[in-house]
Design an enzyme around this catalytic site. Structure first.
Site, PDB file in Angstrom:
ATOM      1  N   ASP A 138      46.050  52.984  54.674  1.00  0.00           N
ATOM      2  CA  ASP A 138      45.349  53.196  54.300  1.00  0.00           C
ATOM      3  C   ASP A 138      44.503  55.169  55.445  1.00  0.00           C
ATOM      4  O   ASP A 138      44.338  55.987  54.597  1.00  0.00           O
ATOM      5  CB  ASP A 138      43.970  52.903  55.589  1.00  0.00           C
ATOM      6  CG  ASP A 138      42.304  52.967  55.855  1.00  0.00           C
ATOM      7  OD1 ASP A 138      41.880  53.238  54.793  1.00  0.00           O
ATOM      8  OD2 ASP A 138      42.153  53.081  56.593  1.00  0.00           O
ATOM      9  N   ILE A 162      40.621  47.511  43.521  1.00  0.00           N
ATOM     10  CA  ILE A 162      41.635  47.360  42.980  1.00  0.00           C
ATOM     11  C   ILE A 162      42.037  45.692  42.945  1.00  0.00           C
ATOM     12  O   ILE A 162      41.375  44.732  44.175  1.00  0.00           O
ATOM     13  CB  ILE A 162      42.867  47.627  43.439  1.00  0.00           C
ATOM     14  CG1 ILE A 162      43.155  49.099  43.138  1.00  0.00           C
ATOM     15  CG2 ILE A 162      44.104  46.790  43.123  1.00  0.00           C
ATOM     16  CD1 ILE A 162      43.591  49.637  41.672  1.00  0.00           C
ATOM     17  N   ASP A 246      30.001  43.635  50.964  1.00  0.00           N
ATOM     18  CA  ASP A 246      31.051  42.945  50.150  1.00  0.00           C
ATOM     19  C   ASP A 246      30.935  42.702  49.172  1.00  0.00           C
ATOM     20  O   ASP A 246      30.598  41.831  48.213  1.00  0.00           O
ATOM     21  CB  ASP A 246      31.821  41.877  50.779  1.00  0.00           C
ATOM     22  CG  ASP A 246      32.850  42.548  51.706  1.00  0.00           C
ATOM     23  OD1 ASP A 246      33.653  43.029  51.932  1.00  0.00           O
ATOM     24  OD2 ASP A 246      33.357  41.156  52.564  1.00  0.00           O
TER      25      ASP A 246
HETATM   26  C1  B12 Z   1      37.496  56.480  51.566  1.00  0.00           C
HETATM   27  C2  B12 Z   1      37.681  55.263  51.582  1.00  0.00           C
HETATM   28  C3  B12 Z   1      36.044  54.753  51.805  1.00  0.00           C
HETATM   29  C4  B12 Z   1      34.443  55.328  51.645  1.00  0.00           C
HETATM   30  C5  B12 Z   1      34.789  55.562  49.925  1.00  0.00           C
HETATM   31  C6  B12 Z   1      35.391  54.558  49.317  1.00  0.00           C
HETATM   32  C7  B12 Z   1      35.610  54.832  47.483  1.00  0.00           C
HETATM   33  N1  B12 Z   1      35.633  53.467  46.610  1.00  0.00           N
HETATM   34  O1  B12 Z   1      36.455  55.872  46.996  1.00  0.00           O
HETATM   35  C8  B12 Z   1      33.854  53.610  51.354  1.00  0.00           C
HETATM   36  C9  B12 Z   1      33.510  53.824  53.295  1.00  0.00           C
HETATM   37  C10 B12 Z   1      32.666  53.370  50.956  1.00  0.00           C
HETATM   38  C11 B12 Z   1      34.979  52.507  51.447  1.00  0.00           C
HETATM   39  C12 B12 Z   1      34.477  51.266  51.844  1.00  0.00           C
HETATM   40  C13 B12 Z   1      35.672  50.523  50.728  1.00  0.00           C
HETATM   41  N2  B12 Z   1      36.434  49.927  51.269  1.00  0.00           N
HETATM   42 CO1  B12 Z   1      37.360  51.596  51.288  1.00  0.00          CO
HETATM   43  N3  B12 Z   1      38.777  52.785  51.330  1.00  0.00           N
HETATM   44  C14 B12 Z   1      38.748  54.733  51.875  1.00  0.00           C
HETATM   45  C15 B12 Z   1      39.924  55.163  51.776  1.00  0.00           C
HETATM   46  C16 B12 Z   1      40.613  55.451  52.842  1.00  0.00           C
HETATM   47  C17 B12 Z   1      40.198  56.333  50.513  1.00  0.00           C
HETATM   48  C18 B12 Z   1      39.255  56.599  49.257  1.00  0.00           C
HETATM   49  C19 B12 Z   1      39.597  57.352  48.015  1.00  0.00           C
HETATM   50  O2  B12 Z   1      40.564  57.740  48.448  1.00  0.00           O
HETATM   51  N4  B12 Z   1      38.592  56.925  47.497  1.00  0.00           N
HETATM   52  C20 B12 Z   1      38.087  58.361  46.546  1.00  0.00           C
HETATM   53  C21 B12 Z   1      37.999  57.825  45.402  1.00  0.00           C
HETATM   54  C22 B12 Z   1      38.170  59.289  44.529  1.00  0.00           C
HETATM   55  O3  B12 Z   1      39.170  57.208  45.125  1.00  0.00           O
HETATM   56  P1  B12 Z   1      38.816  56.286  44.110  1.00  0.00           P
HETATM   57  O4  B12 Z   1      37.523  55.178  43.658  1.00  0.00           O
HETATM   58  O5  B12 Z   1      40.279  55.512  44.317  1.00  0.00           O
HETATM   59  O6  B12 Z   1      39.154  56.540  42.218  1.00  0.00           O
HETATM   60  C23 B12 Z   1      39.461  56.220  41.959  1.00  0.00           C
HETATM   61  C24 B12 Z   1      38.407  55.445  40.220  1.00  0.00           C
HETATM   62  O7  B12 Z   1      37.269  56.235  40.079  1.00  0.00           O
HETATM   63  C25 B12 Z   1      38.954  55.011  39.157  1.00  0.00           C
HETATM   64  N5  B12 Z   1      38.018  55.889  37.687  1.00  0.00           N
HETATM   65  C26 B12 Z   1      37.765  56.692  38.064  1.00  0.00           C
HETATM   66  N6  B12 Z   1      37.374  57.158  35.994  1.00  0.00           N
HETATM   67  C27 B12 Z   1      37.265  55.401  36.027  1.00  0.00           C
HETATM   68  C28 B12 Z   1      36.304  54.497  35.284  1.00  0.00           C
HETATM   69  C29 B12 Z   1      36.547  53.874  35.244  1.00  0.00           C
HETATM   70  C30 B12 Z   1      36.176  52.383  33.938  1.00  0.00           C
HETATM   71  C31 B12 Z   1      37.130  53.016  35.994  1.00  0.00           C
HETATM   72  C32 B12 Z   1      37.539  51.079  36.324  1.00  0.00           C
HETATM   73  C33 B12 Z   1      37.989  53.549  36.734  1.00  0.00           C
HETATM   74  C34 B12 Z   1      37.706  54.741  37.571  1.00  0.00           C
HETATM   75  O8  B12 Z   1      39.869  56.462  39.271  1.00  0.00           O
HETATM   76  C35 B12 Z   1      40.084  57.521  40.205  1.00  0.00           C
HETATM   77  C36 B12 Z   1      41.011  57.312  41.168  1.00  0.00           C
HETATM   78  O9  B12 Z   1      41.915  57.006  41.006  1.00  0.00           O
HETATM   79  C37 B12 Z   1      41.100  54.192  51.134  1.00  0.00           C
HETATM   80  C38 B12 Z   1      42.310  53.763  51.307  1.00  0.00           C
HETATM   81  C39 B12 Z   1      42.870  55.519  51.456  1.00  0.00           C
HETATM   82  N7  B12 Z   1      44.193  55.731  51.552  1.00  0.00           N
HETATM   83  O10 B12 Z   1      43.580  55.249  50.271  1.00  0.00           O
HETATM   84  C40 B12 Z   1      40.653  53.318  52.027  1.00  0.00           C
HETATM   85  C41 B12 Z   1      40.620  51.307  50.816  1.00  0.00           C
HETATM   86  C42 B12 Z   1      39.950  52.050  49.213  1.00  0.00           C
HETATM   87  N8  B12 Z   1      39.511  51.013  51.056  1.00  0.00           N
HETATM   88  C43 B12 Z   1      39.612  48.995  50.707  1.00  0.00           C
HETATM   89  C44 B12 Z   1      38.534  48.519  51.488  1.00  0.00           C
HETATM   90  C45 B12 Z   1      39.240  47.104  51.725  1.00  0.00           C
HETATM   91  C46 B12 Z   1      37.213  48.987  51.228  1.00  0.00           C
HETATM   92  C47 B12 Z   1      36.138  48.106  51.599  1.00  0.00           C
HETATM   93  C48 B12 Z   1      36.143  47.168  50.805  1.00  0.00           C
HETATM   94  C49 B12 Z   1      35.754  47.040  52.696  1.00  0.00           C
HETATM   95  C50 B12 Z   1      33.795  46.866  52.936  1.00  0.00           C
HETATM   96  N9  B12 Z   1      34.104  45.961  52.599  1.00  0.00           N
HETATM   97  O11 B12 Z   1      33.289  47.395  53.376  1.00  0.00           O
HETATM   98  C51 B12 Z   1      34.787  48.896  50.922  1.00  0.00           C
HETATM   99  C52 B12 Z   1      34.805  49.179  49.303  1.00  0.00           C
HETATM  100  C53 B12 Z   1      33.507  49.443  48.610  1.00  0.00           C
HETATM  101  C54 B12 Z   1      33.967  49.932  47.182  1.00  0.00           C
HETATM  102  N10 B12 Z   1      33.212  48.657  46.547  1.00  0.00           N
HETATM  103  O12 B12 Z   1      34.999  50.215  46.844  1.00  0.00           O
HETATM  104  C55 B12 Z   1      41.264  49.325  50.948  1.00  0.00           C
HETATM  105  C56 B12 Z   1      40.901  48.576  48.849  1.00  0.00           C
HETATM  106  C57 B12 Z   1      41.404  48.086  48.902  1.00  0.00           C
HETATM  107  C58 B12 Z   1      41.570  47.365  47.094  1.00  0.00           C
HETATM  108  N11 B12 Z   1      41.341  45.926  47.144  1.00  0.00           N
HETATM  109  O13 B12 Z   1      40.656  47.854  46.902  1.00  0.00           O
HETATM  110  C59 B12 Z   1      41.947  50.936  50.900  1.00  0.00           C
HETATM  111  C60 B12 Z   1      42.574  50.800  50.044  1.00  0.00           C
HETATM  112  C61 B12 Z   1      42.248  50.744  52.431  1.00  0.00           C
HETATM  113  C62 B12 Z   1      43.596  49.676  52.435  1.00  0.00           C
HETATM  114  N12 B12 Z   1      44.219  50.425  53.216  1.00  0.00           N
HETATM  115  O14 B12 Z   1      43.130  48.601  51.718  1.00  0.00           O
HETATM  116  N13 B12 Z   1      36.207  53.532  51.658  1.00  0.00           N
HETATM  117  S1  SF4 Z   2      26.972  48.789  48.759  1.00  0.00           S
HETATM  118 FE1  SF4 Z   2      28.413  47.618  48.675  1.00  0.00          FE
HETATM  119  S2  SF4 Z   2      27.282  46.235  46.406  1.00  0.00           S
HETATM  120 FE2  SF4 Z   2      27.603  48.886  46.379  1.00  0.00          FE
HETATM  121  S3  SF4 Z   2      29.037  49.976  46.577  1.00  0.00           S
HETATM  122 FE3  SF4 Z   2      28.975  49.634  48.721  1.00  0.00          FE
HETATM  123  S4  SF4 Z   2      30.291  47.821  48.831  1.00  0.00           S
HETATM  124 FE4  SF4 Z   2      30.167  47.601  46.939  1.00  0.00          FE
END
Ligand code: B12
Ligand code: SF4
Ligand code: SF4
Length: 380
Positions: A138, A162, A246
């Protein structure tokens, strides 16, 4: 001469023996498209107020050699945290908040780091000592999900999580970066298909396109990472979530089949649990907050952030039993952030008691931000 195919199979078996639920391997090659994509998200303001999510971080995150120069392979690991407890609804006189599943028990970072350390120790014992092996969970400057996707551990859902075939998205992700030359897996071919269920379900509209999040709107960001006031137009949509969210995972059909994990450390016995009563949280002092939530994910929100969230949830639940406690917070809480959100919550009631508390506080309050929240609450 080691056989990479056999070595890879042995290492994957070892990861599963050590308690990880999924394992995959990818090369240490740079994540080519990721760098530009991360920069674009930052440029478009989609990373919310995450001050640490900088262009420099994006560069490091796209090539693991910045962290482990001799890296040849990345072992992607997933561990389920799905608990079997149920959420308890609020009942009249007992308002309860909701906590995201990952945060019910102990902080996952030390748990997974300990497991990756054991994994690395065993790699050293079997394949020789080298410093070029590193466990990451993380907080390392790497995009855990991008690694998991490339290593075939799961696929990107439209909610940006994921998803794994076996445990849905209820998994933590970690990596062991190594100098061993292992045989990489292929990314899965699975996608969400025609499903879009998570997108309209998001209460704040944070999923702006499939797989793309506006982080500043996500309730998880707002309740955990945001240090200041929560934008007024998002407060009602936060419902009773006080830490994380969630919704986009709860509605996901892939998650319906996920089995609960038998990991008591992530369960309520070791932390706040799924649905804490809110009124006892409101008077917590900083010392009481630290003592109660040490070693759990909740400490990340800090005391003032958690109490801000509690105020919003109480305002949204709307049980008048909360009015006296919110009035006390509005008068006595040392943090302007908490007083401001207590004022907002009190403004949700027309009851004379709520208005009296706001009126009295308006006369005493010396902080501009809080005073304007009181004015708005009285006006609205
Ligand atoms: C910053 C962060 C957050 C931020 C931003 C989340 C986000 N979506 O980026 C916030 C605080 C909102 C957050 C929330 C949560 N997080 Co968080 N977070 C992180 C962190 C530290 C970095 C993520 C990051 O780099 N984001 C940057 C964006 C750009 O990355 P991305 O969304 O993966 O981008 C990809 C997609 O957009 C995809 N993509 C692009 N175009 C398209 C088009 C399509 C059609 C699709 C399908 C995909 C796609 O490609 C991109 C690049 O790979 C990671 C840990 C880590 N070091 O990675 C944990 C991590 C992602 N979080 C985690 C968790 C558990 C959560 C929560 C479930 C916690 C909760 N219940 O509140 C929520 C989930 C919310 C959600 N729907 O994502 C886990 C995810 C596990 C998993 N199964 O995915 C991680 C990996 C931590 C861990 N080590 O376990 N998180
Ligand atoms: S607000 Fe809740 S439902 Fe919306 S993207 Fe974030 S974790 Fe998912
Ligand atoms: S709800 Fe549907 S679209 Fe969203 S992540 Fe799950 S399978 Fe994909």
């Amino acid at each position: 001469m080691a056989d990479p195919v056999q070595e890879t199979a042995e290492i994957k078996a070892l990861a599963l023996e050590l308690g990880f639920d999924r394992v995959g391997v990818t090369t240490a090659e740079p994540f080519q498209a990721l760098h530009e994509l991360l920069l674009e998200r930052i440029r478009h303001g989609l990373m919310g107020g995450l001050a640490w999510f900088t262009a420099e971080r994006a560069a490091v995150a796209s090539d693991v050699h910045h962290l482990v120069p001799a890296a040849r392979s990345i072992i992607s690991l997933a561990m389920s945290y799905l608990g079997s407890d149920a959420y308890l609804p609020s009942t009249p006189g007992t308002p309860r908040g909701r906590v995201a599943r990952y945060a019910w028990g102990r902080d996952y970072h030390p748990v997974l780091l300990q497991q990756t350390a054991r994994f690395i120790d065993e790699l050293r014992r079997r394949y020789g000592h080298t410093d070029a092996r590193k466990g990451m969970v993380d907080t390392a400057r790497i995009v855990d999900r991008a690694v998991a996707q490339r290593a075939g551990v799961g696929w990107y859902g439209k909610n940006t999580c994921i998803l794994t075939h076996s445990h849905g998205s209820w998994v933590f992700l970690a990596e062991v970066v190594t100098d061993l030359e292992l045989v990489p897996d292929r990314p899965l071919r699975t996608t969400c298909g025609a499903c879009t269920r998570c997108m309209p379900a998001c209460p704040t509209g944070a999923l702006i396109r499939p797989g793309v999040m506006d982080v500043g709107r996500c309730i998880s960001y707002l309740t955990i990472e945001e240090r200041g006031a929560i934008a007024a137009d998002l407060r009602a949509a936060m419902g009773d979530w006080i830490f994380g969210c969630d919704v986009c995972q709860e509605v996901c059909p892939v998650n319906r089949k996920a089995p609960a994990a038998a990991r008591p450390e992530f369960g309520p016995a070791h932390g706040i649990g799924p649905s804490p009563e809110l009124l006892p949280l409101l008077p917590l002092t900083p010392e009481e907050f630290s003592a109660r939530f040490a070693g759990t994910p909740i400490k990340r929100a800090k005391r003032d952030g958690l109490l801000r969230n509690v105020c919003i949830a109480l305002g949204n639940i709307g049980d008048p039993v909360a009015i006296p406690a919110l009035g006390t917070a509005l008068t006595n809480d040392p943090a302007p952030l908490v007083r401001a959100h207590a004022a907002w919550a009190l403004g949700r009631w027309q009851e004379p008691a709520a208005r009296r508390a706001l009126d009295a506080a308006r006369r005493r309050e010396g902080q501009d931000g809080v005073r304007s929240e009181i004015e708005l609450a009285l006006g609205g």
